[in-house]
Design a protein around this motif. Structure first.
Motif, PDB file in Angstrom:
ATOM      1  N   VAL A 103       0.803  -1.229   0.000  1.00 25.11           N
ATOM      2  CA  VAL A 103       0.000   0.000   0.000  1.00 25.11           C
ATOM      3  C   VAL A 103       0.834   1.276   0.000  1.00 25.11           C
ATOM      4  N   HIS A 104       2.162   1.162  -0.078  1.00 26.88           N
ATOM      5  CA  HIS A 104       2.959   2.361   0.202  1.00 26.88           C
ATOM      6  C   HIS A 104       2.867   3.432  -0.878  1.00 26.88           C
ATOM      7  N   GLU A 105       2.352   3.096  -2.065  1.00 33.51           N
ATOM      8  CA  GLU A 105       2.191   4.119  -3.094  1.00 33.51           C
ATOM      9  C   GLU A 105       0.746   4.577  -3.250  1.00 33.51           C
ATOM     10  N   GLU A 106      -0.117   4.191  -2.328  1.00 36.92           N
ATOM     11  CA  GLU A 106      -1.494   4.695  -2.307  1.00 36.92           C
ATOM     12  C   GLU A 106      -1.504   5.917  -1.401  1.00 36.92           C
ATOM     13  N   TYR A 107      -1.350   7.089  -2.007  1.00 35.94           N
ATOM     14  CA  TYR A 107      -1.010   8.274  -1.235  1.00 35.94           C
ATOM     15  C   TYR A 107      -2.165   8.930  -0.500  1.00 35.94           C
ATOM     16  N   GLY A 108      -3.391   8.789  -0.999  1.00 37.74           N
ATOM     17  CA  GLY A 108      -4.486   9.512  -0.367  1.00 37.74           C
ATOM     18  C   GLY A 108      -4.523  10.978  -0.734  1.00 37.74           C
ATOM     19  N   PHE A 109      -4.108  11.324  -1.970  1.00 38.40           N
ATOM     20  CA  PHE A 109      -4.211  12.711  -2.407  1.00 38.40           C
ATOM     21  C   PHE A 109      -5.669  13.150  -2.406  1.00 38.40           C
ATOM     22  N   GLU A 110      -5.855  14.443  -2.256  1.00 40.39           N
ATOM     23  CA  GLU A 110      -7.171  15.060  -2.205  1.00 40.39           C
ATOM     24  C   GLU A 110      -7.989  14.429  -1.077  1.00 40.39           C
ATOM     25  N   ASP A 111      -9.193  13.938  -1.367  1.00 41.90           N
ATOM     26  CA  ASP A 111     -10.050  13.408  -0.310  1.00 41.90           C
ATOM     27  C   ASP A 111     -10.055  11.886  -0.274  1.00 41.90           C
ATOM     28  N   ASP A 112      -9.201  11.245  -1.074  1.00 44.79           N
ATOM     29  CA  ASP A 112      -9.168   9.791  -1.082  1.00 44.79           C
ATOM     30  C   ASP A 112      -8.460   9.285   0.165  1.00 44.79           C
ATOM     31  N   PRO A 113      -9.043   8.301   0.846  1.00 48.58           N
ATOM     32  CA  PRO A 113      -8.384   7.776   2.049  1.00 48.58           C
ATOM     33  C   PRO A 113      -7.149   6.959   1.676  1.00 48.58           C
ATOM     34  N   THR A 114      -6.154   7.008   2.538  1.00 51.17           N
ATOM     35  CA  THR A 114      -4.986   6.184   2.326  1.00 51.17           C
ATOM     36  C   THR A 114      -5.329   4.723   2.541  1.00 51.17           C
ATOM     37  N   ALA A 115      -4.604   3.841   1.857  1.00 52.78           N
ATOM     38  CA  ALA A 115      -4.846   2.411   1.994  1.00 52.78           C
ATOM     39  C   ALA A 115      -4.089   1.811   3.169  1.00 52.78           C
ATOM     40  N   ALA A 116      -3.268   2.606   3.822  1.00 52.48           N
ATOM     41  CA  ALA A 116      -2.485   2.096   4.947  1.00 52.48           C
ATOM     42  C   ALA A 116      -3.404   1.747   6.117  1.00 52.48           C
ATOM     43  N   GLU A 117      -3.273   0.529   6.615  1.00 55.15           N
ATOM     44  CA  GLU A 117      -4.123   0.065   7.710  1.00 55.15           C
ATOM     45  C   GLU A 117      -3.375  -0.050   9.028  1.00 55.15           C
ATOM     46  N   THR A 118      -2.070   0.193   9.023  1.00 53.82           N
ATOM     47  CA  THR A 118      -1.271   0.100  10.237  1.00 53.82           C
ATOM     48  C   THR A 118      -0.406   1.340  10.361  1.00 53.82           C
ATOM     49  N   VAL A 119       0.023   1.622  11.586  1.00 52.91           N
ATOM     50  CA  VAL A 119       0.900   2.768  11.786  1.00 52.91           C
ATOM     51  C   VAL A 119       2.229   2.550  11.094  1.00 52.91           C
ATOM     52  N   GLU A 120       2.662   1.293  10.980  1.00 54.18           N
ATOM     53  CA  GLU A 120       3.918   1.009  10.275  1.00 54.18           C
ATOM     54  C   GLU A 120       3.810   1.368   8.802  1.00 54.18           C
ATOM     55  N   LEU A 124       6.056   4.173   6.859  1.00 57.74           N
ATOM     56  CA  LEU A 124       6.810   3.921   5.632  1.00 57.74           C
ATOM     57  C   LEU A 124       6.442   4.935   4.558  1.00 57.74           C
ATOM     58  N   GLN A 125       5.159   5.192   4.359  1.00 56.77           N
ATOM     59  CA  GLN A 125       4.740   6.199   3.383  1.00 56.77           C
ATOM     60  C   GLN A 125       5.399   7.537   3.668  1.00 56.77           C
ATOM     61  N   ASP A 126       5.382   7.937   4.917  1.00 59.06           N
ATOM     62  CA  ASP A 126       5.967   9.231   5.272  1.00 59.06           C
ATOM     63  C   ASP A 126       7.463   9.253   4.972  1.00 59.06           C
ATOM     64  N   ALA A 127       8.181   8.226   5.401  1.00 56.23           N
ATOM     65  CA  ALA A 127       9.628   8.196   5.190  1.00 56.23           C
ATOM     66  C   ALA A 127       9.970   8.169   3.707  1.00 56.23           C
ATOM     67  N   ASP A 128       9.218   7.404   2.930  1.00 57.57           N
ATOM     68  CA  ASP A 128       9.462   7.311   1.489  1.00 57.57           C
ATOM     69  C   ASP A 128       9.186   8.649   0.816  1.00 57.57           C
ATOM     70  N   ASN A 129       8.090   9.292   1.187  1.00 53.54           N
ATOM     71  CA  ASN A 129       7.751  10.578   0.587  1.00 53.54           C
ATOM     72  C   ASN A 129       8.704  11.685   1.026  1.00 53.54           C
ATOM     73  N   MET A 193       1.289  13.843   4.710  1.00 53.95           N
ATOM     74  CA  MET A 193       1.960  13.078   5.755  1.00 53.95           C
ATOM     75  C   MET A 193       0.931  12.455   6.691  1.00 53.95           C
ATOM     76  N   ASN A 194       1.218  11.264   7.143  1.00 51.89           N
ATOM     77  CA  ASN A 194       0.312  10.553   8.045  1.00 51.89           C
ATOM     78  C   ASN A 194       0.587  10.853   9.515  1.00 51.89           C
ATOM     79  N   THR A 195       1.829  11.154   9.839  1.00 56.56           N
ATOM     80  CA  THR A 195       2.233  11.270  11.231  1.00 56.56           C
ATOM     81  C   THR A 195       2.662  12.702  11.559  1.00 56.56           C
ATOM     82  N   GLU A 196       2.590  13.033  12.845  1.00 60.76           N
ATOM     83  CA  GLU A 196       3.017  14.358  13.274  1.00 60.76           C
ATOM     84  C   GLU A 196       4.514  14.539  13.046  1.00 60.76           C
ATOM     85  N   THR A 197       5.289  13.497  13.333  1.00 63.16           N
ATOM     86  CA  THR A 197       6.733  13.583  13.130  1.00 63.16           C
ATOM     87  C   THR A 197       7.053  13.791  11.660  1.00 63.16           C
ATOM     88  N   GLY A 198       6.379  13.039  10.800  1.00 62.35           N
ATOM     89  CA  GLY A 198       6.588  13.207   9.366  1.00 62.35           C
ATOM     90  C   GLY A 198       6.213  14.602   8.900  1.00 62.35           C
TER      91      GLY A 198
END
Length: 224
Positions: A103-120, A124-129, A193-198
């Motif tokens: 799921v790491h390339e399912e970004y959730g641009f605009e209003d689409d929800p991200t496909a990430a189901e776990t904090v991990e 990963l999405q945040d670090a990669d981006n 970004m998904n996380t506050e740190t990211g």
């Protein structure tokens, strides 16, 4: 993190070396290790499992070295599982790692929800981006463009507005330019970004990217 964790990561990296060595698109082993270091850093702050994030950072881009066209990360999961087995990754980490890859390339641009189901997966999405923005991100963008024969910029082609829909293959179409891609995608990543740190890291890198874009156009037209 422990010495055994470091040994685990080294084994995974060794298995991936044969796949990523020679990559000229910005998805080489150095990118994997940068995502690894950022991912573990974010995981520690966000309560994610740093072992899952550390392993998946090293294997997440297998799809990038699978042919000339776009291969969805999910298609590489069987091969990823083989790599994890060969690297003696504990069984309990393999399913979480594979979800992150898928799921790491399912970004959730605009209003689409991200496909990430776990904090991990979110980490990963945040670090990669994050490796796609800032100074290294600019360098990687032009490396990718060069590898695909893209123009630096076609000023006759309108730059996308913030409201324009993002197209995943925009960076690889026959009219692509790297500077267009910077506007189409990279200047949007800080908002996804998904996380506050990211988000905190992205804010600083985005500011650099904005400064680069302003300077690029000024130099293009001989204004600076």
């Amino acid at each position: 993190m422990t010495d055994s964790d470091d040994a685990l990561f080294d084994r995974v990296a060794a298995e991936m070396a044969a796949h990523l060595d020679g990559d000229a698109s910005g998805h080489d082993v150095h990118h994997a290790w940068r995502v690894h270091r950022l991912g573990v850093r974010i995981a520690d702050e966000e309560g994610a499992d740093p072992r899952v994030v550390g392993v998946v950072a090293l294997v997440h881009d297998l799809h990038r070295v699978r042919g000339d066209g776009f291969t969805h990360p999910e298609e590489t999961i069987p091969e990823v599982r083989e790599i994890l087995a060969d690297a003696a990754v504990p069984d309990g980490l393999r399913d979480p790692v594979c979800h992150c890859v898928a799921v790491h390339e399912e970004y959730g641009f605009e209003d689409d929800p991200t496909a990430a189901e776990t904090v991990e997966a979110e980490v990963l999405q945040d670090a990669d981006n994050l490796d796609a923005i800032g100074a290294v991100g600019v360098a990687r963008a032009f490396q990718f463009g060069g590898a695909h024969g893209n123009l630096l910029w076609d000023p006759e082609r309108p730059l996308p507005d913030a409201d324009d829909a993002y197209e995943k293959d925009d960076h690889e179409d026959e009219q692509a330019s790297t500077y267009h891609h910077i506007h189409a995608k990279l200047l949007r990543l800080h908002e996804n970004m998904n996380t506050e740190t990211g988000s905190d890291i992205a804010a600083e890198r985005h500011a650099f990217l904005e400064e680069f874009a302003e300077r690029f156009e000024a130099e293009w037209y001989g204004e600076r």
